[in-house]
Design an enzyme around this catalytic site. Sequence first.
Site, short mmCIF file in Angstrom:
data_model
loop_
_atom_site.label_atom_id
_atom_site.label_comp_id
_atom_site.label_asym_id
_atom_site.label_seq_id
_atom_site.Cartn_x
_atom_site.Cartn_y
_atom_site.Cartn_z
N ASP A 70 0.81 -1.23 0.00
CA ASP A 70 0.00 0.00 0.00
C ASP A 70 0.84 1.27 0.00
O ASP A 70 1.96 1.31 0.47
CB ASP A 70 -0.97 0.00 1.19
CG ASP A 70 -0.28 -0.13 2.54
OD1 ASP A 70 0.70 -0.91 2.65
OD2 ASP A 70 -0.68 0.56 3.49
N GLU A 96 -0.74 -1.82 5.38
CA GLU A 96 0.27 -1.71 6.46
C GLU A 96 0.20 -0.33 7.09
O GLU A 96 0.32 -0.19 8.29
CB GLU A 96 1.67 -1.97 5.92
CG GLU A 96 2.73 -2.18 7.01
CD GLU A 96 3.11 -0.92 7.77
OE1 GLU A 96 3.29 -0.98 8.99
OE2 GLU A 96 3.21 0.15 7.14
ZN LIG Z 1 5.11 4.01 6.15
ZN LIG Z 2 6.47 1.25 5.44
#
Ligand SMILES: [Zn+2]
Ligand SMILES: [Zn+2]
Length: 391
Positions: free
Chosen positions: A79, A137
């Site tokens: 991401d 994440e």
């Molecule tokens: Zn980051």
């Molecule tokens: Zn990262």
Amino acid sequence: MIDFEPQTAARKDAWIARRRDLHRHPELGFELPRTAGIVATELARLGLEVQTRIGQSGVVGLLAGELDGPTILVRADMDALPIQEENEVDYASQTPGKMHACGHDGHTTIALAVAEMLSAYRSRMAGRVKFVFQPAEELGRGAAAMIADGVLRDPVPDLALGLHLWNDSPVGTVVLADGAMMAAAGDFSIRVTGQGGHGALPHQARDPIVAASNIVVALQTITSRNLGPFDVGVVSVTEFKAGDSFNVIPATANLRGTIRAFQNEVIDLLGQGLRKIAEGVAGALGCSAEVQIDQLMIPLVNSPEVNARLRSVFAQVQPGVKLISDFRTMAAEDMSYFLDAAPGAFFFVGSANPERGLDNPHHHPRFDFDESVIPLAAELLASAVASYVIQ
Ligand SMILES: [Zn+2]
Ligand SMILES: [Zn+2]
């Protein structure tokens, strides 16, 4: 020990082209249709057994060796961030307001490169490599979502490995610390309720702003007076909202913030101190406090045994690399959940090149890294995995 250098030399231009393509088309959070599609297509092309939509948009590729052995989980995140890119390069983001400013385009490229290199050695492989490409994440929720969807079952990993590109250090540096290397993180909110009234007649009101202000000051004593002198932690109030008029004492004041520590016990202690202080101080000043604490991330803990193996592998395949072991950061990473389920290691690969101006920090609108790190990091990670499953 396999020499992966002929493969990295032959393929590095293609990998850099892939990274630039991902960089041009950043996607956020759990919404990664293009990125996950590219990953799934490539893993299938390499002959891996592919599963998609694990944790909404995560992708898993299983590389099974022809001989029996352990299962190694290799994790990459896919991401980007809600940042407007300010780099003027031909591979800059083509999507306004979205940017790969943390290097996850590099992580996705590197893990695909590792899958490509290792897939050539299937006949010599004793064990399996489970490539896990996770969403979200940056939200701290992608790993947990994939785990809830069963990514740790069938086969159960014996070991977990992952890396992060690291612009605090130049290319040629690897940071790999034993034990807790990254922090546990929690977020809190405190709603202080008093009684509103006229700004000129404070004795008729119970002022939540004064109570909340005293709470902010008293919270500073948690790290100085509740934690042991050798424990470290952070309590930061990052939001303070109350009132909207110059002559009205409002009825409520709202605080929010973050807590960080390297041990779950310390995070618990910070949370308990926070609750006690907020409720006690609010009560003493005629108000009440409602405290909500959510733990977002557990500490990221590296296995000293796995680290020792990786250090010796890295020194053999890239003797020029500088290894740094003495390091900790209060930043948090949800790789911690994979390392909580299986022993393993998460290491930082230096990616900066100050002479070329490629040293802006992660999450900066001009973040970019030296792409020569892609073949290097792929070789290091492939060699680490190979040391467990290829004789
Ligand atoms: Zn980051
Ligand atoms: Zn990262």
